[in-house]
Design an enzyme around this catalytic site. Structure first.
Site, PDB file in Angstrom:
ATOM      1  N   GLU A 103       0.833  -1.214   0.000  1.00  0.00           N
ATOM      2  CA  GLU A 103       0.000   0.000   0.000  1.00  0.00           C
ATOM      3  C   GLU A 103       0.863   1.257   0.000  1.00  0.00           C
ATOM      4  OE1 GLU A 103       0.585  -1.817   2.707  1.00  0.00           O
ATOM      5  OE2 GLU A 103       1.500  -0.222   3.874  1.00  0.00           O
ATOM      6  N   ASP A 104       2.035   1.184   0.633  1.00  0.00           N
ATOM      7  CA  ASP A 104       2.899   2.363   0.745  1.00  0.00           C
ATOM      8  C   ASP A 104       3.354   2.872  -0.622  1.00  0.00           C
ATOM      9  OD1 ASP A 104       4.314  -0.006   0.509  1.00  0.00           O
ATOM     10  OD2 ASP A 104       5.734   0.412   2.117  1.00  0.00           O
ATOM     11  N   PHE A 105       3.728   1.948  -1.494  1.00  0.00           N
ATOM     12  CA  PHE A 105       4.165   2.320  -2.839  1.00  0.00           C
ATOM     13  C   PHE A 105       3.024   3.015  -3.599  1.00  0.00           C
ATOM     14  CE2 PHE A 105       4.471   1.163  -7.372  1.00  0.00           C
ATOM     15  CZ  PHE A 105       5.687   1.731  -7.683  1.00  0.00           C
TER      16      PHE A 105
END
Ligand SMILES: CCCCCCCC/C=C\CCCCCCCC(=O)N[C@@H](CO[C@@H]1OC[C@@H](O)[C@H](O)[C@H]1O)[C@H](O)/C=C/CCCCCCCCCCCCC
Ligand SMILES: O=c1ccn([C@@H]2O[C@H](COP(=O)(O)OP(=O)(O)O)[C@@H](O)[C@H]2O)c(=O)[nH]1
Length: 316
Positions: free
Chosen positions: A156-158
């Site tokens: 999710e961070d990317f």
């Protein structure tokens, strides 16, 4: 002004007791606990955070993983890095001082090899934020449907970061690193984590499969020594040794700069940990490349090219 929203996945987690005690001790701190999360997709971290996200009332939203140690001025440091054009401020992963060899290995990894690619990726404005400690503007996230819009991905961070940069927002690294402070640290856990992250990178940005080995000392050294041998007839082995030695010294300097204080181990420990890290890099790279199953906490997942995740249910 801030609020703290604790999101705890498992209702039998002993940290619930700890959080309740803290809330009793500091009644003036605006804090809430959310237990069990809400299933909005495959990503278990998003599912866990969803209730907290829905309740969040300020313009900025900080994701801070359970293992992260925040110093007294960390939040201020991150907020000061949030300029007008910035959508997301992240911290470079590093580790607190711990006991035992696995903790040394982790510190050497995050302070040398990982820091090297993280900082160079940031320098070249490549999207690299890890989600363990990231401060984000909430409005632009809400515009695309909130964090649940990213629950189909494991990384999710990317995709948070990509969603910001696609709309012209900038990403910035804050001046303090993320002090990972998980109590338990062992070699198997470290190996699983490094390969899991590798699998995510390879599936989402396949050219890292080609570039990452080129950022490894032992592998790149072969090309350096071979080309210098070819061009100038310099001795292959002498050049290879000089390359490794210079790289080793630069890694030591980088680690000392990031630690910004005395290291909790000797130079001898560093030599051993560095050699083990560098020589296991190829093995970890190949394990990430050839075993596509991602094991994260209690779940098993598969990624399709592009990063969409599927959970693999255990066969009964
Ligand atoms: C000549 C070579 C010079 C070197 C140039 C730099 C090469 C850069 C190569 C790669 C950079 C990547 C560095 C990023 C480190 C990312 C750490 C990571 O893998 N994080 C993943 C996992 O994070 C956890 O995920 C679950 C979440 O819940 C947790 O909270 C997270 O912490 C993260 O998901 C993945 C991030 C994706 C990074 C993609 C990087 C793309 C790089 C493109 C490379 C292009 C090379 C160009 C060279 C000039
Ligand atoms: O099934 C899960 C897996 C992870 N997390 C949360 O996601 C964060 C990152 O987890 P972990 O440390 O396992 O990930 P890593 O940093 O190793 O990628 C932590 O705050 C976890 O509490 C979660 O809520 N549910």
């Amino acid at each position: 002004q801030y609020e703290i929203l604790f999101c705890i996945n498992d209702e039998s987690d002993p940290s619930i007791m700890l959080v309740n005690r803290l809330m009793e001790k500091y009644p003036n701190v605006d804090a809430k606990v959310f237990i069990g999360g809400m299933k909005v997709g495959v990503n278990p971290k998003i599912n866990n955070m969803q209730l907290g996200y829905e309740a969040a009332k300020y313009d900025l939203f900080l994701v801070s993983d359970s293992g992260i140690r925040m110093k007294e001025d960390t939040l201020l440091d991150m907020v000061f890095s949030m300029k007008e054009d910035t959508g997301l401020v992240h911290q470079m992963p590093f580790t607190c001082d711990g006991k035992g060899f696995p903790a040394i290995l982790e510190k050497v990894y995050f302070g040398t090899a990982h820091a090297r690619i993280y900082l160079s990726a940031d320098f070249f404005r490549i999207n690299c934020p890890t989600g363990m400690s990231a401060l984000m503007r909430k409005k632009p996230l809400d515009e695309v449907g909130g964090i649940k819009a990213f629950a189909q991905y494991l990384a999710e961070d990317f995709f948070f970061a990509k969603s910001f940069t696609d709309r012209g927002w900038k990403l910035r690294i804050s001046s303090q690193p993320a002090w990972q402070n998980s109590g338990h640290c062992d070699i198997a856990g470290f190996r699983n984590r490094v390969t899991r992250w590798g699998k995510l990178r390879f599936a989402m940005v396949p050219h890292t499969i080609f570039f990452e080995p080129l950022s490894e000392c032992f592998f790149l050294g072969i090309f350096v020594a071979w080309s210098a041998n070819f061009l100038f007839s310099w001795d292959f082995f002498v050049l290879y040794l000089v390359h490794v030695l210079v790289w080793f010294l630069l890694d030591w300097i980088l680690l000392c700069i990031i630690q910004n204080g005395s290291l909790p181990f000797s130079k001898g420990d560093f030599v051993v940990a560095w050699m083990i890290r560098e020589s296991s890099a190829l093995y970890l790279y190949l394990s990430a490349l050839f075993d596509p199953t991602i094991r994260w906490r209690s779940g098993n997942y598969r990624l399709k090219w592009g990063g969409i995740a599927e959970e693999i249910k255990p066969k009964l």
